[in-house]
Design a protein around this motif. Structure first.
Motif, PDB file in Angstrom:
ATOM      1  N   TYR A 469       5.362  31.643  46.667  1.00 27.63           N
ATOM      2  CA  TYR A 469       6.079  32.919  46.780  1.00 27.63           C
ATOM      3  C   TYR A 469       7.403  32.719  47.494  1.00 27.63           C
ATOM      4  O   TYR A 469       8.383  33.407  47.192  1.00 27.63           O
ATOM      5  N   ILE A 471       9.468  30.465  47.140  1.00 30.18           N
ATOM      6  CA  ILE A 471      10.514  30.107  46.190  1.00 30.18           C
ATOM      7  C   ILE A 471      11.191  31.377  45.687  1.00 30.18           C
ATOM      8  O   ILE A 471      12.398  31.418  45.478  1.00 30.18           O
ATOM      9  N   TYR A 472      10.432  32.434  45.560  1.00 32.36           N
ATOM     10  CA  TYR A 472      10.970  33.672  45.026  1.00 32.36           C
ATOM     11  C   TYR A 472      11.496  34.572  46.127  1.00 32.36           C
ATOM     12  O   TYR A 472      12.020  35.639  45.855  1.00 32.36           O
ATOM     13  N   ALA A 473      11.278  34.188  47.373  1.00 29.96           N
ATOM     14  CA  ALA A 473      11.777  35.011  48.473  1.00 29.96           C
ATOM     15  C   ALA A 473      12.841  34.247  49.238  1.00 29.96           C
ATOM     16  O   ALA A 473      13.012  34.433  50.433  1.00 29.96           O
ATOM     17  N   SER A 474      13.546  33.396  48.528  1.00 30.01           N
ATOM     18  CA  SER A 474      14.624  32.556  49.075  1.00 30.01           C
ATOM     19  C   SER A 474      14.228  31.909  50.395  1.00 30.01           C
ATOM     20  O   SER A 474      15.030  31.800  51.310  1.00 30.01           O
TER      21      SER A 474
END
Lengths: 724, 350
Positions: A469, A471-474
């Motif tokens: 996750y 990766i998707y939350a910078s």
């Protein structure tokens, strides 16, 4: 032929009478009188009842007689004779009184023997005799002794049963029984008078050669004996020791005996518990050679030490030669070392060679070893071979060894509590070691290794969803799950099943564990906790996490996730994903355990139910507490079809790789325990043919234990059959 | 392993303690639990089990997959990406200054053609790409107590950097509220206004319990930096549904938010004119903006993934079941083959 009548065998198990456990329909209950050569049997038993130094003790209340004897063997003979109808009940200065079963009248009659001389037992003579005069006035010399000295003293006409007796003695010795040969002789009056004179004279000497002289005189009269038979006494090991050792040997465990006993006793024990057997080559490293003794007497300590060491080294070298020649013939070799040699064998420059030799041998017996040597030998094996060592002992002199070994097992018993108190595990009897290792050892190994692997799995499966996750939350550190979900993962939803696994799982029942001792090799070979396996479980965790995460975010993308047009926010996606994790991890557990009691059911399904209950309860709390989880299940997730469909999809998809893998493995590449599971499920666990097939999966043939003894024996007889 | 057998002197009559009946036994009371003999089910993966499990999964999954796929295919969706198209040609090279300038005309007209009949309600969404509403600092930057209750209007400790303006607390404070999306859409069909219902687009639990009815916006967008939409200070927060929707942060950087509902059917080939105000600055981070009109099915919006995944897993299981069956029939298990055991594969490994 009537050799049956001649062989007495006293075993001491399950005894109703102390010291006697012998059942033979032909002999007991007075049946021996019906045997063809009852006269020999009568003499045999009479000899047992008279030729000894035991003293009867009559219990005043019950009238029963017990015997005080120098050695337990002797007591056993007297008891046996009593049980078979020759009850020795009183000893006076000059006579021995018996109640004898009279085959003619069929009644018990009292009979006394005038005891004229006792020719004592000594370790050099290896026999004892008594000279008695019976009621008829006949002079009898009754003699019992080791086969090595007895056979050469038999008269030519007294060898009627010699061949058979020799055969039997070999058989009994092989079985670990202590054997004696029993013979008698009638003496002429004149001969006796002459002997008595000489003997008395020898006895009354006060010079240094008194013993020598007595031996000489006694040896002179103990000749031309008539063989009656042989006795075999079982050395009383604890119950079940040979069986236990046999099982352990079958399990591929190497057994070393480290004892303080003297060499003969140690070898005897070795035979008794089938660590040694007839036809096994023995390498004896002994410091009691004549040269060494001479050197020691001379008093030059340093010279004798050097000589000792040289002789030990030489014996080791010879042993290795013997070993390499016999490995080619795949013969088993036993190594017997005494304590004095062990001192030199354990020196820095010798011990590697010594260890090499010892490892090559099927059994190793170190006798006369000191507590420190026991510990040193244990350390040597532990550090040099890298094997796991287990020491078991019951005495205070075993403490060092127990503490040095990886696992120390103390036997609580007559010898005090020191061993128990310094051990890791205490058991009451040696034979419990079998169950301790083969059943509980195997179970524990399996439980702990599966538990650890599963722990890796479930935390990786969980952790990687969080990581993905990011990766998707910078990589900002925002967790996809609510804080309490994160905290309670290892507390409520997934913890109990893994504890149940660690406590209750059984791949194979205890009965089958004992039936297939080789199963223990799984632990020795570390099959279930190899790096491959740990990594495979971790990989499975990553795989599950990947499937869970990507399936969830793809299924609950930006589109509406339910009929009302609402889109899935952070809390809905997090809840869905967490539900998937809990389901997957718990069902993975259900797939990987092989033993479902109601406890497992309760914990696994309870963990999942617990999650939903928690979700509802937590969501029902004030939004200040529940924050993002507020009403998330009741309002958002539960009414949405996609929430349930995603859960089902992810669950099945995540378990699919493992399920397919284990299905294939079970079917085509079963591990040993899985083979046994097959046997059980096919209902073949009582089919000896099947069991044999599975049991014979050993890396190398078992070399010690009575199973190996039987096999070696049948092989020998087969070969003999071929020669003829 | 080393072991020490008990000494042999214990032979004979001397010690037969184990033989005597043990009266003073310390044996614990027997129970199936402590002896680990509870009745247990011991399943193993026999071919029958494996094959039937695979078959069961495929039998369940393939119909579900078909139904899901149909549900997704039934949904009609119109997506219009407009963030570039709504910038005049002369500003294309410098979109940021266009969007930041107060003087430029942000109006823009889009034409959407209805491909298929769309049954009401038709949901209107805006979709942002590359917008990290799930960034931790962003997610944290709100004050739930302030939103809920007027009495804690000055509880702005968690709202940094948008906690106060001109020395006064902002209500609602924090980055999320500050960055409220402020593009507006007006729909017309055949020169007739299409009414967009903006009521009921947020979660009821949010309106009832998280956003207080006695809380009114205060000092909002009064700072030096204007983030997004301004709120009408006379409307209570529980009725500011745009804000409520926006405050439920999205999980992924690409997300849609509900804008409103069109509560009438649209016929195929009807052309909807959208007049939009392109106010929201996504240009400084290359974010995309889309306008989405979508119907829903029982499964939600348009997403084939679930159906395809169900079909794939179901198909895979069917294939596995078949191949297992074939292999099982061709090469049944042999019990007598020890060569797979690891300790027979590498005899040295002891």
């Amino acid at each position: 032929m009537e050799a049956e009548g001649q062989i007495e065998e006293f075993k001491e198990e399950k005894l109703s009478v102390k010291g006697f456990n012998f059942v033979d329909e032909r002999i007991t209950n007075g049946n021996w009188i019906n045997e063809p050569r009852a006269d020999v049997i009568q003499k045999f038993l009479r000899l047992l009842a008279t030729c000894h130094t035991a003293i009867p003790e009559v219990d005043e209340e019950t009238g029963s007689i017990s015997y005080e004897a120098e050695s337990p063997d002797e007591a056993a003979f007297v008891v046996a004779a009593r049980q078979l109808g020759f009850e020795f009940y009183e000893r006076t200065q000059a006579s021995i009184l018996l109640y004898e079963f009279d085959p003619v009248s069929g009644k018990k009659v009292e009979r006394s023997y005038n005891l004229l001389n006792i020719l004592d037992f000594s370790s050099s003579r290896k026999r004892m005799s008594v000279i008695v005069r019976d009621k008829e006035g006949k002079l009898l010399l009754l003699c019992k002794g080791a086969d090595s000295v007895m056979f050469e003293r038999l008269a030519k006409h007294g060898q009627e049963f010699a061949e058979q007796t020799k055969e039997h003695i070999a058989e009994y010795a092989d079985a670990g029984l202590r054997t004696l040969v029993v013979a008698y002789r009638e003496i002429d009056e004149e001969e006796y008078v002459e002997f008595n004179e000489q003997f008395t004279e020898a006895k009354n000497r006060v010079s240094a050669d008194r013993e020598e002289r007595m031996r000489e005189v006694a040896g002179h009269i103990e000749r031309d004996l008539i063989l009656l038979g042989a006795t075999a006494v079982e050395d009383k090991l604890q119950n079940g020791v040979p069986e236990c050792i046999d099982k352990l040997a079958q399990a591929g465990i190497k057994i070393w005996v480290l004892t303080g006993d003297k060499m003969e006793t140690a070898i005897n024990i070795g035979f008794a518990c089938s660590l040694l057997r007839q036809g096994m080559k023995q390498i004896v490293i002994n410091s009691e050679t004549p040269e060494n003794n001479a050197l020691e007497k001379s008093g030059d300590k340093s010279a004798s030490a050097v000589a000792f060491k040289a002789s030990v080294l030489q014996q080791i070298a010879e042993g290795k030669q013997l070993l390499s020649s016999s490995t080619e013939n795949s013969e088993a070799v036993a190594l017997i070392v005494d304590g004095k040699s062990l001192i030199y064998a354990l020196e820095d420059d010798v011990r590697d060679v010594f260890l090499e030799l010892a490892i090559g041998c099927a059994s190793v017996i170190c006798c006369r070893s000191s507590p420190k040597q026991k510990a040193l030998v244990t350390r040597l094996v532990k550090t040099k071979t890298g094997s796991t060592t287990l020491a078991i002992g019951d005495g205070a002199n075993d403490v060092g060894m127990l503490q040095e070994a990886d696992i120390g097992v103390g036997i609580s018993g007559v010898e005090g509590m020191q061993a128990v108190m310094s051990s890791d595990i205490a058991i009451a009897q040696f034979r419990f070691l079998e169950r301790l290792l083969l059943v509980h050892g195997h179970w524990c190994y399996r439980r702990i290794s599966s538990m650890i692997c599963y722990f890796f799995y479930k935390n990786i499966a969980f952790g990687f969803t969080i990581f993905f996750y990011e990766i998707y939350a910078s990589f900002s550190g925002q967790a996809i799950y609510n804080d309490w979900f994160l905290s309670l993962y290892n507390v409520f939803f997934t913890s109990l099943p893994v504890i149940a696994l660690g406590v209750f799982d059984q791949d194979v029942s205890s009965r089958l564990c004992l039936k297939f001792p080789l199963l223990y090799q799984e632990g020795i070979q570390n099959v279930l906790f190899s790096w491959i396996r740990i990594l495979a479980w971790s990989f499975n965790g990553v795989l599950s996490a990947t499937i869970i995460f990507f399936f969830c975010i793809r299924a609950m993308q930006h589109q509406a996730f339910r009929k009302g047009g609402e889109v899935a926010g952070l809390e809905v996606l997090g809840t869905t994903m967490y539900t998937c994790v809990v389901w997957v991890v718990n069902c993975q557990m259900a797939l990987s355990i092989s033993y479902f009691t109601y406890i497992q059911h309760l914990f696994i399904w309870g963990g999942i139910v617990c999650w939903y209950i928690f979700l509802i309860a937590y969501g029902a709390m004030d939004p200040d507490i529940s924050t993002t989880a507020y009403h998330v299940f009741i309002e958002a997730c539960a009414p949405a079809g996609s929430y349930w469909l995603v859960t089902l999809l992810v669950l099945i998809a995540s378990l699919l790789p493992y399920f397919a893998y284990s299905g294939i493995q079970m079917q085509f590449f079963p591990l040993y325990h899985q083979m046994i599971q097959w046997i059980r499920s096919d209902g073949h666990s009582d089919d000896p043919e099947y069991c044999r097939m599975v049991r014979q999966r050993s890396l190398r043939p078992t070399t010690v234990g009575f199973t190996a003894r039987f096999e070696a024996k049948s092989k020998r007889s087969k070969e003999r059959g071929r020669d003829h | 392993m080393s072991s020490n057998t008990p000494s042999s002197s214990a032979g004979g009559v001397g010690s037969a303690d184990s033989a005597a009946p043990r009266r003073n036994s310390k044996r614990p009371k027997y129970s199936k639990f402590t002896q680990q003999e509870l009745p247990a089910c011991k399943p193993i993966l026999t071919p029958r089990w494996v094959i039937s499990a695979f078959m069961l999964v495929s039998i369940v999954f393939i119909p579900i997959g078909v139904v899901s796929l149909f549900a997704s295919r039934d949904v009609v969706e119109i997506v219009d990406r407009y963030e570039t198209a709504c910038v005049p040609e002369n500003f294309r090279n410098d979109k940021v200054s266009f969007i930041q300038s107060p003087s430029t005309n942000k109006s823009c007209t889009r034409r959407l053609t209805v491909p298929k009949r769309m049954k009401q309600p038709i949901y209107v969404y805006y979709q942002l790409d590359n917008f990290y509403q799930n960034h931790r600092r962003y997610v944290k930057s709100r004050s739930d107590s302030q939103l809920k209750d007027n009495s804690s209007w000055d509880d702005i400790s968690s709202c940094k950097p948008e906690d106060d303006a001109n020395g006064l607390p902002i209500v609602p404070c924090g980055l999320i509220a500050w960055s409220l999306f402020n593009d507006t859409y007006n729909f017309s069909l055949n020169n007739q206004q299409l009414v967009v219902n903006k009521r009921g687009i947020s979660w009821k639990s949010d309106r009832d319990s998280k956003f207080g009815s006695d809380v009114f916006p205060r000092n909002f967008q009064n700072g030096s930096l204007i983030g997004g939409k301004s709120l009408d200070p006379t409307v209570r927060l529980s009725e500011q549904e745009d804000l409520i929707v926006w405050m439920r942060t999205a999980a992924l950087p690409t997300f849609r938010k509900l804008y409103g509902k069109i509560e009438r059917d649209l016929q195929p080939n009807e052309v909807i004119h959208v007049t939009l105000e392109n106010n929201y600055n996504t240009y400084s981070f290359n974010g995309k903006k889309r306008l989405v009109l979508s119907t829903t099915s029982w499964l939600g919006g348009k997403n084939d993934f679930l159906g395809i995944a169900y079909l794939t897993v179901g198909g895979l299981c069917f294939f596995l079941a078949l191949s297992f069956t074939v292999v099982y029939l061709v090469k049944p298990r042999r019990l007598g083959d020890p060569s797979y055991l690891s300790w027979n594969r590498n005899p040295g490994g002891h």
